[in-house]
Write an enzyme that holds these catalytic residues in place. Structure first.
Site, PDB file in Angstrom:
ATOM      1  N   SER A 140       0.873  -1.180   0.000  1.00 24.36           N
ATOM      2  CA  SER A 140       0.000   0.000   0.000  1.00 24.36           C
ATOM      3  C   SER A 140       0.906   1.224   0.000  1.00 24.36           C
ATOM      4  CB  SER A 140      -0.870   0.029   1.262  1.00 24.36           C
ATOM      5  OG  SER A 140      -1.441   1.313   1.428  1.00 24.36           O
ATOM      6  N   TYR A 153      -1.364  -1.103  10.148  1.00 20.72           N
ATOM      7  CA  TYR A 153      -1.483  -1.374   8.699  1.00 20.72           C
ATOM      8  C   TYR A 153      -0.238  -0.877   7.950  1.00 20.72           C
ATOM      9  CZ  TYR A 153      -3.925  -1.396   4.135  1.00 20.72           C
ATOM     10  OH  TYR A 153      -4.311  -1.624   2.834  1.00 20.72           O
ATOM     11  N   LYS A 157       2.425  -3.171   5.907  1.00 14.94           N
ATOM     12  CA  LYS A 157       2.685  -2.966   4.469  1.00 14.94           C
ATOM     13  C   LYS A 157       4.146  -2.610   4.212  1.00 14.94           C
ATOM     14  CE  LYS A 157      -1.532  -3.822   3.065  1.00 14.94           C
ATOM     15  NZ  LYS A 157      -1.827  -5.086   2.377  1.00 14.94           N
TER      16      LYS A 157
HETATM   17  P1  NAP Z   1     -11.663  -6.199   0.578  1.00 16.73           P
HETATM   18  O1  NAP Z   1     -12.557  -5.738  -0.494  1.00 16.73           O
HETATM   19  O2  NAP Z   1     -12.011  -5.960   2.008  1.00 16.73           O
HETATM   20  O3  NAP Z   1     -11.404  -7.794   0.355  1.00 16.73           O
HETATM   21  C1  NAP Z   1     -10.584  -8.472   1.255  1.00 16.73           C
HETATM   22  C2  NAP Z   1     -10.350  -9.873   0.742  1.00 16.73           C
HETATM   23  O4  NAP Z   1      -9.410 -10.516   1.639  1.00 16.73           O
HETATM   24  C3  NAP Z   1     -11.598 -10.729   0.726  1.00 16.73           C
HETATM   25  O5  NAP Z   1     -11.502 -11.625  -0.347  1.00 16.73           O
HETATM   26  C4  NAP Z   1     -11.501 -11.487   2.064  1.00 16.73           C
HETATM   27  O6  NAP Z   1     -12.186 -12.749   2.044  1.00 16.73           O
HETATM   28  C5  NAP Z   1     -10.006 -11.709   2.132  1.00 16.73           C
HETATM   29  N1  NAP Z   1      -9.486 -11.954   3.485  1.00 16.73           N
HETATM   30  C6  NAP Z   1      -9.522 -11.123   4.557  1.00 16.73           C
HETATM   31  N2  NAP Z   1      -8.932 -11.715   5.614  1.00 16.73           N
HETATM   32  C7  NAP Z   1      -8.518 -12.936   5.199  1.00 16.73           C
HETATM   33  C8  NAP Z   1      -7.866 -14.026   5.838  1.00 16.73           C
HETATM   34  N3  NAP Z   1      -7.509 -13.982   7.132  1.00 16.73           N
HETATM   35  N4  NAP Z   1      -7.613 -15.151   5.102  1.00 16.73           N
HETATM   36  C9  NAP Z   1      -7.976 -15.220   3.793  1.00 16.73           C
HETATM   37  N5  NAP Z   1      -8.579 -14.210   3.142  1.00 16.73           N
HETATM   38  C10 NAP Z   1      -8.865 -13.094   3.840  1.00 16.73           C
HETATM   39  O7  NAP Z   1     -10.191  -5.589   0.426  1.00 16.73           O
HETATM   40  P2  NAP Z   1      -9.470  -4.889  -0.836  1.00 16.73           P
HETATM   41  O8  NAP Z   1      -9.714  -3.437  -0.759  1.00 16.73           O
HETATM   42  O9  NAP Z   1      -9.790  -5.637  -2.081  1.00 16.73           O
HETATM   43  O10 NAP Z   1      -7.945  -5.120  -0.428  1.00 16.73           O
HETATM   44  C11 NAP Z   1      -7.159  -6.160  -0.968  1.00 16.73           C
HETATM   45  C12 NAP Z   1      -5.705  -5.902  -0.609  1.00 16.73           C
HETATM   46  O11 NAP Z   1      -5.306  -4.633  -1.131  1.00 16.73           O
HETATM   47  C13 NAP Z   1      -5.434  -5.820   0.899  1.00 16.73           C
HETATM   48  O12 NAP Z   1      -4.180  -6.388   1.189  1.00 16.73           O
HETATM   49  C14 NAP Z   1      -5.401  -4.326   1.170  1.00 16.73           C
HETATM   50  O13 NAP Z   1      -4.634  -4.021   2.299  1.00 16.73           O
HETATM   51  C15 NAP Z   1      -4.750  -3.839  -0.109  1.00 16.73           C
HETATM   52  N6  NAP Z   1      -4.991  -2.416  -0.372  1.00 16.73           N
HETATM   53  C16 NAP Z   1      -6.263  -1.944  -0.546  1.00 16.73           C
HETATM   54  C17 NAP Z   1      -6.449  -0.582  -0.780  1.00 16.73           C
HETATM   55  C18 NAP Z   1      -7.818   0.018  -1.003  1.00 16.73           C
HETATM   56  O14 NAP Z   1      -7.909   1.253  -1.081  1.00 16.73           O
HETATM   57  N7  NAP Z   1      -8.872  -0.778  -1.115  1.00 16.73           N
HETATM   58  C19 NAP Z   1      -5.344   0.274  -0.824  1.00 16.73           C
HETATM   59  C20 NAP Z   1      -4.077  -0.241  -0.633  1.00 16.73           C
HETATM   60  C21 NAP Z   1      -3.917  -1.593  -0.415  1.00 16.73           C
HETATM   61  P3  NAP Z   1     -13.781 -12.859   2.441  1.00 16.73           P
HETATM   62  O15 NAP Z   1     -14.543 -12.302   1.266  1.00 16.73           O
HETATM   63  O16 NAP Z   1     -14.007 -14.322   2.614  1.00 16.73           O
HETATM   64  O17 NAP Z   1     -13.972 -12.046   3.686  1.00 16.73           O
END
Ligand code: NAP
Length: 241
Positions: A140, A153, A157
């Protein structure tokens, strides 16, 4: 079945789902990992299969080493190989540092950082035998810049970025490339409760990112970038230039 397999953690929703679909378009069979949302995972599997490749959903908690070891062993037993690993699963438990509980610290470090150690170790073992493989870690921009209210977080990261560079150095001679993508603000469930209107002013491209914006960068690093390893690609509309 195709001859190439990609494992994407947290692929039931959001960025992970978009990465899974993008890699499927590139001809990979996909393992869709998820934590609890079986319905969303199954929907992702169906959307991937509609693209003409194979897909299967595997429920395991990436922060639990025993569950990871058992599931990755099953995947390797069934498919015989893993060509691409995207360590994407992640959570937030935001709060100011002085009020942050040890529980919220540990949950985020375990799910966002230790998970990459747990999942990568058995996957690298099979990639070493193949003498080929690519890992992309989902970092991130806050792992680069820090962010008030996200000590756990940001630390996780930043740790992922250190892990990325170290694995790139250790595994390059084995034909394994390791890179990271550092997204800015992306439209997913993780950001749905934020008042994002106030962020767009600070983003040179004047919009939030979409999961597909990240997926394209992941596919580039995993599939196309033959001479790229140990890099962190910021995909943030220019947020932290
Ligand atoms: P999201 O929509 O909340 O989706 C999270 C995903 O991770 C879901 O598939 C969830 O599964 C899975 N998950 C959570 N905890 C888990 C665990 N303990 N074991 C296995 N799977 C798990 O999140 P997102 O925004 O797509 O984020 C994805 C990645 O990108 C993360 O690492 C996040 O930190 C990073 N990121 C996101 C952003 C942003 O702005 N969105 C920015 C920077 C980085 P379930 O559906 O079964 O709950």
């Amino acid at each position: 079945m195709s001859e190439k397999l990609a494992l994407v953690t947290g692929a039931s929703r959001g960025i992970g789902k978009a990465c899974a679909l993008e890699l499927a378009k590139a001809g990979y069979d996909i393992i869709v990992n998820y934590a609890g949302n079986a319905e969303a995972a199954e929907k992702t599997v169906q959307e991937i299969k509609a693209l003409g490749v194979d897909a299967a959903a595997y429920k395991f908690d990436v922060s639990n080493k025993e569950e990871v070891d058992k599931s990755v062993a099953e995947i390797i037993e069934k498919y015989g190989r893993i060509d691409v690993l995207v360590n994407n699963a992640g959570i937030t438990r935001d709060g100011l540092f002085m009020r942050m509980s040890a529980e919220n610290w540990n949950a985020v470090i375990n799910t966002n950082l230790s998970s990459a150690f747990f999942v990568s170790q058995p996957v690298v073992k099979v990639m070493m035998k193949q003498r080929n493989g690519a890992i992309v870690n989902m970092a991130s921009v806050v792992g680069v810049s820090g962010n008030a209210g996200q000590a756990n977080y940001s630390a996780a990261k930043a740790g992922l970025i250190g892990l990325t560079k170290t694995l790139a150095k250790e595994l390059g001679s084995r034909g394994i490339r390791v890179n990271a993508v550092a997204p800015g603000f992306i439209n997913t469930d993780m950001t749905k409760d934020l008042d994002t209107s106030k962020f767009t002013d600070f983003i040179p491209l004047k919009r939030l990112g979409e999961p597909e914006d990240i997926a394209k960068a992941v596919k580039f690093l995993a599939v196309d970038a033959d001479y790229v390893t140990g890099q962190v690609l910021e995909v943030d509309g220019g947020l932290i230039i």
